[in-house]
Design a protein around this motif. Structure first.
Motif, PDB file in Angstrom:
ATOM      1  N   ALA A 135      -2.660  -5.355   5.772  1.00 49.60           N
ATOM      2  CA  ALA A 135      -3.745  -4.533   6.324  1.00 49.60           C
ATOM      3  C   ALA A 135      -3.206  -3.315   7.055  1.00 49.60           C
ATOM      4  CB  ALA A 135      -4.607  -5.380   7.269  1.00 49.60           C
ATOM      5  N   ILE A 136      -2.088  -3.476   7.763  1.00 48.06           N
ATOM      6  CA  ILE A 136      -1.498  -2.348   8.482  1.00 48.06           C
ATOM      7  C   ILE A 136      -1.019  -1.280   7.498  1.00 48.06           C
ATOM      8  CG2 ILE A 136       0.305  -1.652  10.094  1.00 48.06           C
ATOM      9  CD1 ILE A 136      -1.947  -3.531  11.198  1.00 48.06           C
ATOM     10  N   ILE A 137      -0.345  -1.723   6.432  1.00 44.90           N
ATOM     11  CA  ILE A 137       0.148  -0.763   5.432  1.00 44.90           C
ATOM     12  C   ILE A 137      -1.028  -0.087   4.727  1.00 44.90           C
ATOM     13  CG2 ILE A 137       1.565  -0.462   3.360  1.00 44.90           C
ATOM     14  CD1 ILE A 137       3.076  -3.027   4.189  1.00 44.90           C
ATOM     15  N   LEU A 138      -2.039  -0.878   4.374  1.00 42.30           N
ATOM     16  CA  LEU A 138      -3.191  -0.340   3.657  1.00 42.30           C
ATOM     17  C   LEU A 138      -3.936   0.683   4.503  1.00 42.30           C
ATOM     18  CD1 LEU A 138      -4.894  -0.478   1.073  1.00 42.30           C
ATOM     19  CD2 LEU A 138      -6.165  -2.380   2.098  1.00 42.30           C
ATOM     20  N   ALA A 139      -4.145   0.385   5.790  1.00 41.59           N
ATOM     21  CA  ALA A 139      -4.814   1.344   6.679  1.00 41.59           C
ATOM     22  C   ALA A 139      -4.029   2.644   6.754  1.00 41.59           C
ATOM     23  CB  ALA A 139      -4.975   0.737   8.070  1.00 41.59           C
ATOM     24  N   ASP A 140      -2.719   2.530   6.763  1.00 37.57           N
ATOM     25  CA  ASP A 140      -1.850   3.704   6.811  1.00 37.57           C
ATOM     26  C   ASP A 140      -2.021   4.570   5.560  1.00 37.57           C
ATOM     27  OD1 ASP A 140       0.606   4.652   8.521  1.00 37.57           O
ATOM     28  OD2 ASP A 140       1.234   4.875   6.441  1.00 37.57           O
ATOM     29  N   HIS A 150       8.124   3.595   2.660  1.00 39.13           N
ATOM     30  CA  HIS A 150       6.901   4.042   3.333  1.00 39.13           C
ATOM     31  C   HIS A 150       6.652   5.521   3.080  1.00 39.13           C
ATOM     32  CE1 HIS A 150       4.957   5.604   7.191  1.00 39.13           C
ATOM     33  NE2 HIS A 150       3.995   5.065   6.476  1.00 39.13           N
ATOM     34  N   HIS A 151       7.690   6.326   3.181  1.00 40.32           N
ATOM     35  CA  HIS A 151       7.554   7.768   2.941  1.00 40.32           C
ATOM     36  C   HIS A 151       7.074   8.037   1.520  1.00 40.32           C
ATOM     37  CE1 HIS A 151       8.454  12.064   2.970  1.00 40.32           C
ATOM     38  NE2 HIS A 151       9.114  11.895   1.838  1.00 40.32           N
ATOM     39  N   ASN A 152       7.661   7.344   0.543  1.00 42.19           N
ATOM     40  CA  ASN A 152       7.291   7.569  -0.856  1.00 42.19           C
ATOM     41  C   ASN A 152       5.848   7.167  -1.128  1.00 42.19           C
ATOM     42  OD1 ASN A 152       9.868   8.513  -1.371  1.00 42.19           O
ATOM     43  ND2 ASN A 152      10.613   6.579  -2.209  1.00 42.19           N
ATOM     44  N   LEU A 153       5.443   6.019  -0.597  1.00 38.13           N
ATOM     45  CA  LEU A 153       4.075   5.550  -0.803  1.00 38.13           C
ATOM     46  C   LEU A 153       3.068   6.545  -0.214  1.00 38.13           C
ATOM     47  CD1 LEU A 153       4.585   1.797   0.156  1.00 38.13           C
ATOM     48  CD2 LEU A 153       3.975   2.621  -2.122  1.00 38.13           C
ATOM     49  N   ALA A 154       3.297   6.954   1.031  1.00 38.79           N
ATOM     50  CA  ALA A 154       2.364   7.868   1.698  1.00 38.79           C
ATOM     51  C   ALA A 154       2.323   9.219   0.999  1.00 38.79           C
ATOM     52  CB  ALA A 154       2.770   8.036   3.162  1.00 38.79           C
ATOM     53  N   GLN A 155       3.473   9.678   0.520  1.00 40.23           N
ATOM     54  CA  GLN A 155       3.520  10.976  -0.156  1.00 40.23           C
ATOM     55  C   GLN A 155       2.751  10.947  -1.473  1.00 40.23           C
ATOM     56  OE1 GLN A 155       7.390  12.529  -1.670  1.00 40.23           O
ATOM     57  NE2 GLN A 155       6.944  14.328  -0.408  1.00 40.23           N
ATOM     58  N   PHE A 170      -3.882   1.941  -6.364  1.00 42.07           N
ATOM     59  CA  PHE A 170      -2.465   2.263  -6.179  1.00 42.07           C
ATOM     60  C   PHE A 170      -1.745   1.138  -5.437  1.00 42.07           C
ATOM     61  CE2 PHE A 170       0.836   4.142  -3.396  1.00 42.07           C
ATOM     62  CZ  PHE A 170       1.734   4.547  -4.380  1.00 42.07           C
ATOM     63  N   PHE A 171      -2.385   0.589  -4.416  1.00 39.90           N
ATOM     64  CA  PHE A 171      -1.755  -0.429  -3.573  1.00 39.90           C
ATOM     65  C   PHE A 171      -1.613  -1.765  -4.301  1.00 39.90           C
ATOM     66  CE2 PHE A 171      -1.908  -3.455   0.106  1.00 39.90           C
ATOM     67  CZ  PHE A 171      -0.795  -2.984   0.800  1.00 39.90           C
ATOM     68  N   TYR A 172      -2.697  -2.225  -4.903  1.00 33.33           N
ATOM     69  CA  TYR A 172      -2.692  -3.583  -5.472  1.00 33.33           C
ATOM     70  C   TYR A 172      -2.269  -3.623  -6.941  1.00 33.33           C
ATOM     71  CZ  TYR A 172      -5.120  -4.966  -1.230  1.00 33.33           C
ATOM     72  OH  TYR A 172      -5.446  -5.185   0.089  1.00 33.33           O
ATOM     73  N   THR A 173      -2.619  -2.609  -7.724  1.00 34.68           N
ATOM     74  CA  THR A 173      -2.342  -2.648  -9.160  1.00 34.68           C
ATOM     75  C   THR A 173      -1.060  -1.915  -9.521  1.00 34.68           C
ATOM     76  OG1 THR A 173      -4.723  -2.735  -9.598  1.00 34.68           O
ATOM     77  CG2 THR A 173      -3.285  -2.178 -11.447  1.00 34.68           C
ATOM     78  N   GLN A 174      -0.931  -0.680  -9.054  1.00 32.69           N
ATOM     79  CA  GLN A 174       0.263   0.099  -9.408  1.00 32.69           C
ATOM     80  C   GLN A 174       1.494  -0.329  -8.610  1.00 32.69           C
ATOM     81  OE1 GLN A 174      -0.396   4.412  -9.664  1.00 32.69           O
ATOM     82  NE2 GLN A 174      -2.595   4.047  -9.729  1.00 32.69           N
TER      83      GLN A 174
END
Length: 256
Positions: free
Chosen positions: A94-99, A31-36, A58-62
């Motif tokens: 959806a929760i991760i994506l909103a974040d 989670h930290h790496n994705l958000a950063q 970034f979320f769906y393709t990468q």
């Protein structure tokens, strides 16, 4: 929830007591790496639409987040598993994506209706973008109303659930998936956690009574069944629960 704590961080905090330490720590790191990455990459993007497109790519393709090929596995409703495997049910995605939209300096919220979750992004001048998380597609307002089964509300009138509501919904869906697969020991951990936040929720008490009964802990199920019957006497399941309660009491008397 602490000030400036993200919704994913809050939900992970809820799950920590019932998660394996190694998997939990890995999810925290993921989670930290994705958000950063999102925060640093979008820092010079002034156009909010550009930031939306970047996060979706970034979320769906990468990062290759997506829904599972076969649904209703308990891990599909577990946020810890989702962050580690990048596979989850649509509400968890959806929760991760909103974040991640929030990490990109967008006003993003998960919205819930009838156990369905969408991501709403607020732009300027009361303009909104709605994202359905299983495929990452934007929905027109008429599609949103149909998806969430809402008729008489305008876009800005949709109620935004607080963090605890979202957290309890995810836990409840996880619990139901565990019960469906007869994984009652783990289901008990989850429903106990829910009840620690909502001790007066009769439906969670009913479910805990059922789980305890499946674990051959009939005497411990009595209080939960009694509470449900007292609080929800008109519920269609109340007569059946009362019969189960009578059977338990008779068995306890026979043993003694």
């Amino acid at each position: 929830m602490l000030e400036n704590q993200s919704i994913v961080s809050y939900c992970l905090e809820l799950l920590e007591p019932i998660s394996a330490k190694k998997q939990f720590n890995s999810a925290i790191e993921q989670h930290h790496n994705l958000a950063q990455i999102v925060e640093l990459t979008t820092i010079d993007m002034d156009d909010p639409i550009e930031r939306i497109h970047f996060v979706l790519d970034f979320f769906y393709t990468q990062s290759i987040f997506g829904t599972p090929t076969s649904l209703n596995k308990p891990q599909d409703y577990d946020l810890v598993s989702a962050l580690n495997t990048h596979t989850a049910s649509s509400p968890v995605l959806a929760i991760i994506l909103a974040d991640l939209f929030t990490a990109a300096r967008l006003e993003a919220h998960a919205i819930i209706a009838r156990h369905k979750v969408l991501v709403r992004i607020e732009l300027e001048d009361n303009q909104f973008v709605f994202i359905e998380a299983s495929a990452g597609v934007s929905l027109e307002w008429d599609e949103v109303k149909q998806y969430l089964n809402i008729k008489d509300k305008k876009q800005h009138q949709i109620e935004l659930p607080d963090e605890q509501t979202i957290g309890m919904l995810l836990l409840s869906m996880y619990k139901t998936a565990l019960m469906d697969k007869a994984l009652f020991a783990k289901a008990l951990e989850v429903v106990d956690l829910i009840i620690s936040f909502e001790p007066e929720n009769p439906y969670e008490r009913r479910d805990r009574g059922f789980v305890l009964q499946q674990l051959n802990c009939d005497s411990h199920a009595v209080a939960d069944y009694k509470y449900f019957i007292e609080q929800c006497p008109a519920d269609p399941l109340a007569p059946m629960i009362k019969m189960q309660l009578d059977d338990i009491n008779n068995n306890i008397c026979s043993i003694h």
